[in-house]
Design a protein around this motif. Structure first.
Motif, PDB file in Angstrom:
ATOM      1  N   VAL A 109       0.837  -1.201   0.000  1.00 51.52           N
ATOM      2  CA  VAL A 109       0.000   0.000   0.000  1.00 51.52           C
ATOM      3  C   VAL A 109       0.871   1.251   0.000  1.00 51.52           C
ATOM      4  CG1 VAL A 109      -1.612   1.294   1.465  1.00 51.52           C
ATOM      5  CG2 VAL A 109      -1.896  -1.161   1.152  1.00 51.52           C
ATOM      6  N   MET A 110       0.364   2.283  -0.660  1.00 53.19           N
ATOM      7  CA  MET A 110       1.048   3.576  -0.635  1.00 53.19           C
ATOM      8  C   MET A 110       0.976   4.149   0.773  1.00 53.19           C
ATOM      9  SD  MET A 110       1.558   4.388  -3.889  1.00 53.19           S
ATOM     10  CE  MET A 110       0.922   4.135  -5.519  1.00 53.19           C
ATOM     11  N   ASP A 111       2.054   4.736   1.215  1.00 55.96           N
ATOM     12  CA  ASP A 111       2.009   5.415   2.517  1.00 55.96           C
ATOM     13  C   ASP A 111       1.394   6.791   2.298  1.00 55.96           C
ATOM     14  OD1 ASP A 111       3.952   5.328   5.346  1.00 55.96           O
ATOM     15  OD2 ASP A 111       2.885   7.144   4.757  1.00 55.96           O
ATOM     16  N   PRO A 112       0.358   7.126   3.051  1.00 54.06           N
ATOM     17  CA  PRO A 112      -0.295   8.432   2.832  1.00 54.06           C
ATOM     18  C   PRO A 112       0.549   9.631   3.268  1.00 54.06           C
ATOM     19  CG  PRO A 112      -1.493   7.132   4.480  1.00 54.06           C
ATOM     20  CD  PRO A 112      -0.325   6.317   4.057  1.00 54.06           C
ATOM     21  N   GLY A 113       1.677   9.400   3.861  1.00 48.74           N
ATOM     22  CA  GLY A 113       2.589  10.500   4.169  1.00 48.74           C
ATOM     23  C   GLY A 113       2.496  11.020   5.586  1.00 48.74           C
ATOM     24  N   TYR A 125      -0.486  13.142   6.933  1.00 51.43           N
ATOM     25  CA  TYR A 125      -1.690  12.352   7.206  1.00 51.43           C
ATOM     26  C   TYR A 125      -1.589  11.700   8.576  1.00 51.43           C
ATOM     27  CZ  TYR A 125      -4.756   8.335   7.408  1.00 51.43           C
ATOM     28  OH  TYR A 125      -5.668   7.408   7.848  1.00 51.43           O
ATOM     29  N   TRP A 126      -0.420  11.150   8.877  1.00 53.72           N
ATOM     30  CA  TRP A 126      -0.256  10.444  10.154  1.00 53.72           C
ATOM     31  C   TRP A 126      -0.395  11.381  11.347  1.00 53.72           C
ATOM     32  CZ3 TRP A 126      -1.654   5.928   9.691  1.00 53.72           C
ATOM     33  CH2 TRP A 126      -1.268   5.120   8.616  1.00 53.72           C
ATOM     34  N   THR A 155      -4.161  12.305  11.567  1.00 48.65           N
ATOM     35  CA  THR A 155      -5.000  11.185  11.999  1.00 48.65           C
ATOM     36  C   THR A 155      -4.751  10.827  13.462  1.00 48.65           C
ATOM     37  OG1 THR A 155      -5.042  10.349   9.769  1.00 48.65           O
ATOM     38  CG2 THR A 155      -5.632   8.803  11.483  1.00 48.65           C
ATOM     39  N   THR A 156      -3.470  10.849  13.836  1.00 51.83           N
ATOM     40  CA  THR A 156      -3.159  10.521  15.234  1.00 51.83           C
ATOM     41  C   THR A 156      -3.791  11.552  16.171  1.00 51.83           C
ATOM     42  OG1 THR A 156      -1.101   9.540  14.455  1.00 51.83           O
ATOM     43  CG2 THR A 156      -1.276   9.930  16.810  1.00 51.83           C
ATOM     44  N   LEU A 164      -6.450  13.246  15.593  1.00 49.78           N
ATOM     45  CA  LEU A 164      -7.902  12.975  15.578  1.00 49.78           C
ATOM     46  C   LEU A 164      -8.257  11.824  16.511  1.00 49.78           C
ATOM     47  CD1 LEU A 164      -9.116  13.274  11.894  1.00 49.78           C
ATOM     48  CD2 LEU A 164     -10.243  14.225  13.890  1.00 49.78           C
ATOM     49  N   ILE A 165      -7.466  10.765  16.423  1.00 48.96           N
ATOM     50  CA  ILE A 165      -7.718   9.589  17.283  1.00 48.96           C
ATOM     51  C   ILE A 165      -7.603  10.000  18.745  1.00 48.96           C
ATOM     52  CG2 ILE A 165      -6.822   7.333  18.008  1.00 48.96           C
ATOM     53  CD1 ILE A 165      -5.890   6.989  15.029  1.00 48.96           C
ATOM     54  N   LEU A 166      -6.537  10.742  19.051  1.00 44.86           N
ATOM     55  CA  LEU A 166      -6.324  11.128  20.450  1.00 44.86           C
ATOM     56  C   LEU A 166      -7.429  12.077  20.925  1.00 44.86           C
ATOM     57  CD1 LEU A 166      -2.428  11.431  20.555  1.00 44.86           C
ATOM     58  CD2 LEU A 166      -3.863   9.510  21.244  1.00 44.86           C
TER      59      LEU A 166
END
Ligand SMILES: [Zn+2]
Lengths: 191, 194
Positions: free
Chosen positions: A55-59, A62-63, A66-67, A69-71
């Motif tokens: 899979v392509m890494d979204p970069g 993004y991480w 997203t992190t 957002l999760i937190l």
């Protein structure tokens, strides 16, 4: 080794799961057998294609997002969980509130009773006092008396004190009784 | 600050006791694995993103259970897999979101051929990749999952048995069936091309 023995082991060979001795025997069969060799090569080819199908890494951006957002979502969950614990506390507080309100009702009743007692005793004392000094409280009597200016028992001051006392104590009907108060004061000779 | 010195079991233990920074570190360590797996199953960035977020939120919700979890990664990937399969079922029937790799944010190919490839080889590889994706999509979910987990993501059969909650023998047979079908599809394509 024959094909029937070899075929079920081909995948294990591709996956490197066979002991050395068996690997050697299988490999020698594959060398001699076209059918098994084809199966082996196809499986290897498929694994290669699949392993390349990454899979392509979204970069990094993004991480990071997203992190966060999760937190943020889990922090919200933790906060909600704390609120969730509140009903227990509220229940606890509820009990205290009930006890408190009962206590305050009891206290209010007690204070009321004491006030009534004090009030009535005060009234009694005062009434007794005034009754002692001025046994006649009826306005009509008063008027009658006042018309007789030199009444031996009630001096003008007696009458004023009587009226004031009755008003101050808020005796029931005192205003009614002294309805003609202004007249009374006017008629009383303050000298 | 990241606590890179701690092992996964140590982080899991800390998190089960309520340590929030341990949770953040677990997210950082496992987010790519979850994304990659979800993307393999769902084939689009938005759904994979949803799986990443939802998986970690679900892990967070089960914070207290984690004290009794032996293998965190298996536990985590099981949640991710189940959620991905749920999404896949939901998406089926709806028009599939076709996604070009260029629409991904800051795309960096994780593993595009470690060896040097010529443009034609690159094209061939890409074409085969697309073919294999289609072929994978034709497999039943359990077989597809097994093939992806084993041959794409590189998990062991024991790990897969844990993730898919089935005996190792089932993993073996599903992998065998999936590989046989995929080989057949590829062979068929090649024959048609020739
Ligand atoms: Zn043979």
């Amino acid at each position: 080794m024959n094909c029937r023995q070899a075929l079920p082991l081909l995948e294990s060979l591709v996956d490197n799961e066979l002991p050395e001795a068996e690997t050697a025997r299988l490999k020698s069969h594959i060398n001699d057998c076209n059918h098994c060799r084809q199966g082996y090569q196809e499986t290897i080819h498929l694994r290669e294609i699949l392993s390349r199908n990454r899979v392509m890494d979204p970069g990094p951006q993004y991480w990071t997002e997203t992190t966060s957002l999760i937190l943020a979502r889990t922090t919200e969950l933790a906060d909600k969980a704390q609120v969730h614990h509140l009903p227990q506390k509220t229940r606890h507080y509820g009990q205290v509130t009930i006890i408190r309100s009962i206590m305050s009702v009891v206290a209010s009743i007690t204070i009321l009773c004491i006030a009534l007692l004090i009030g009535s005793s005060l009234k009694k004392q005062n009434v007794v006092h005034y009754v002692k000094n001025a046994p006649l409280l009826a306005t009509t009597d008063l008027r009658d008396l006042l018309q007789v200016k030199d009444h031996p028992i009630y001096t003008a001051q007696d009458q004023i004190n009587l009226a004031r006392g009755a008003l101050l104590l808020g005796m029931p009907g005192s205003l009614g009784r002294f309805a003609g108060l202004s007249d009374l004061f006017l008629t009383i000779d303050l000298k | 600050m990241r606590d890179m010195s701690k092992t996964v079991p140590e982080l899991v233990e800390s998190f089960a006791k309520g340590d929030q920074s341990a949770f953040a570190e677990l997210v950082t360590r496992y987010r790519k694995k979850v994304y990659s797996l979800a993307y393999q199953i769902l084939r689009n960035h938005l759904d994979a993103d949803e799986v990443v977020q939802e998986t970690f939120v679900r892990i967070y919700r089960r914070q207290k259970e984690l004290a009794n979890v032996k293998y965190f990664s298996t536990f985590l990937l099981r949640i991710a897999t189940n959620y991905s399969i749920d999404l896949l079922r939901k998406r089926k029937g709806h028009s599939k979101i076709e996604e070009d790799s260029s629409s991904l944010p800051g795309t960096v190919q994780l593993d595009l051929a470690r060896r040097v490839v010529t443009p034609s080889q690159k094209f061939e590889s890409k074409r085969l990749g697309a073919e294999i994706e289609k072929a994978l999509d034709r497999l039943p979910p359990r077989q597809k999952m097994t093939a992806i987990l084993h041959d794409v993501e590189g998990y062991t059969k024991t790990e897969i048995a844990g993730i898919l909650e089935c005996p190792e023998a089932t993993v073996r047979s599903n992998l065998h069936i999936a590989r046989t079908k995929l080989r057949k599809i590829l062979k068929h394509k090649h024959k048609r091309k020739e």
